[in-house]
Design a protein around this motif. Structure first.
Motif, PDB file in Angstrom:
ATOM      1  N   GLU A 184       0.844  -1.191   0.000  1.00 59.22           N
ATOM      2  CA  GLU A 184       0.000   0.000   0.000  1.00 59.22           C
ATOM      3  C   GLU A 184       0.870   1.228   0.000  1.00 59.22           C
ATOM      4  O   GLU A 184       1.867   1.288   0.717  1.00 59.22           O
ATOM      5  CB  GLU A 184      -0.899   0.010   1.230  1.00 59.22           C
ATOM      6  N   THR A 185       0.504   2.190  -0.815  1.00 61.06           N
ATOM      7  CA  THR A 185       1.240   3.447  -0.813  1.00 61.06           C
ATOM      8  C   THR A 185       0.454   4.466  -0.020  1.00 61.06           C
ATOM      9  O   THR A 185      -0.775   4.425   0.049  1.00 61.06           O
ATOM     10  CB  THR A 185       1.478   3.979  -2.238  1.00 61.06           C
ATOM     11  N   ALA A 186       1.193   5.356   0.591  1.00 62.06           N
ATOM     12  CA  ALA A 186       0.586   6.450   1.342  1.00 62.06           C
ATOM     13  C   ALA A 186       1.007   7.746   0.678  1.00 62.06           C
ATOM     14  O   ALA A 186       2.191   7.972   0.438  1.00 62.06           O
ATOM     15  CB  ALA A 186       1.062   6.421   2.791  1.00 62.06           C
ATOM     16  N   GLU A 215       5.480   3.828  -0.295  1.00 63.56           N
ATOM     17  CA  GLU A 215       5.008   2.724   0.530  1.00 63.56           C
ATOM     18  C   GLU A 215       5.277   3.074   1.998  1.00 63.56           C
ATOM     19  O   GLU A 215       6.218   3.794   2.313  1.00 63.56           O
ATOM     20  CB  GLU A 215       5.743   1.436   0.144  1.00 63.56           C
ATOM     21  N   ALA A 216       4.435   2.545   2.868  1.00 69.82           N
ATOM     22  CA  ALA A 216       4.552   2.834   4.300  1.00 69.82           C
ATOM     23  C   ALA A 216       5.956   2.521   4.824  1.00 69.82           C
ATOM     24  O   ALA A 216       6.498   3.251   5.655  1.00 69.82           O
ATOM     25  CB  ALA A 216       3.507   2.055   5.082  1.00 69.82           C
ATOM     26  N   GLU A 217       6.557   1.462   4.314  1.00 71.40           N
ATOM     27  CA  GLU A 217       7.901   1.081   4.767  1.00 71.40           C
ATOM     28  C   GLU A 217       8.931   2.163   4.444  1.00 71.40           C
ATOM     29  O   GLU A 217       9.859   2.403   5.218  1.00 71.40           O
ATOM     30  CB  GLU A 217       8.334  -0.245   4.124  1.00 71.40           C
ATOM     31  N   GLU A 220      -0.468  14.091   6.801  1.00 71.49           N
ATOM     32  CA  GLU A 220      -0.843  12.682   6.755  1.00 71.49           C
ATOM     33  C   GLU A 220      -2.084  12.516   5.867  1.00 71.49           C
ATOM     34  O   GLU A 220      -2.827  13.464   5.658  1.00 71.49           O
ATOM     35  CB  GLU A 220      -1.169  12.180   8.166  1.00 71.49           C
ATOM     36  N   ARG A 268       1.356  11.676   0.872  1.00 69.28           N
ATOM     37  CA  ARG A 268       1.450  12.743   1.876  1.00 69.28           C
ATOM     38  C   ARG A 268       1.798  14.039   1.187  1.00 69.28           C
ATOM     39  O   ARG A 268       2.515  14.066   0.200  1.00 69.28           O
ATOM     40  CB  ARG A 268       2.493  12.401   2.926  1.00 69.28           C
ATOM     41  N   TRP A 328       8.197   5.460   4.141  1.00 64.13           N
ATOM     42  CA  TRP A 328       7.934   6.574   5.051  1.00 64.13           C
ATOM     43  C   TRP A 328       8.574   6.290   6.416  1.00 64.13           C
ATOM     44  O   TRP A 328       9.191   7.176   7.014  1.00 64.13           O
ATOM     45  CB  TRP A 328       6.433   6.819   5.209  1.00 64.13           C
ATOM     46  N   GLU A 329       8.429   5.063   6.897  1.00 67.73           N
ATOM     47  CA  GLU A 329       9.010   4.699   8.195  1.00 67.73           C
ATOM     48  C   GLU A 329      10.530   4.796   8.154  1.00 67.73           C
ATOM     49  O   GLU A 329      11.156   5.311   9.086  1.00 67.73           O
ATOM     50  CB  GLU A 329       8.582   3.286   8.588  1.00 67.73           C
TER      51      GLU A 329
END
Length: 103
Positions: A8-10, A26-28, A95, A12, A30-31
């Motif tokens: 999943e892409t986020a 992807e969330a990874e 966000e 922002r 961003w983290e």
């Protein structure tokens, strides 16, 4: 042959040099970007601004992914020295929920 599950892409919203733009990662990623920024004592917003200033013709999302990969490999393309203040840097990363996250 089985395909890998899609990540999943986020998306922002970020402010770069006084202009708002959207970045999809992807969330990874961003983290990982948050982890790198924290470790270097910078905001995510400032780190994205530095990546943007050195990305050349590459699109911003790709430049961020390559930067994260390089950072974890120990071959970061962007200097670890303190980032200079730039217009629009240091403001929050919006966000997907609309709230402003830690930048």
């Amino acid at each position: 042959m089985m395909r890998a599950p899609q990540r999943e892409t986020a998306k922002r919203s970020v402010m770069i040099a006084g202009h708002r733009t959207s970045v999809s990662l992807e969330a990874e990623f961003w983290e990982a970007l948050q982890e790198i920024a924290r470790g270097r004592g910078h905001s995510v917003q400032a780190l994205i601004g530095a990546i943007d200033s050195g990305r050349g013709e590459r699109n911003l999302s790709s430049a961020i992914r390559v930067y994260v990969l390089s950072a974890f490999r120990g071959t970061s393309e962007v200097s670890e020295s303190p980032l200079t203040d730039r217009v629009g840097i240091g403001q929050g990363v919006q966000e997907p929920s609309g709230r402003v996250g830690e930048a």
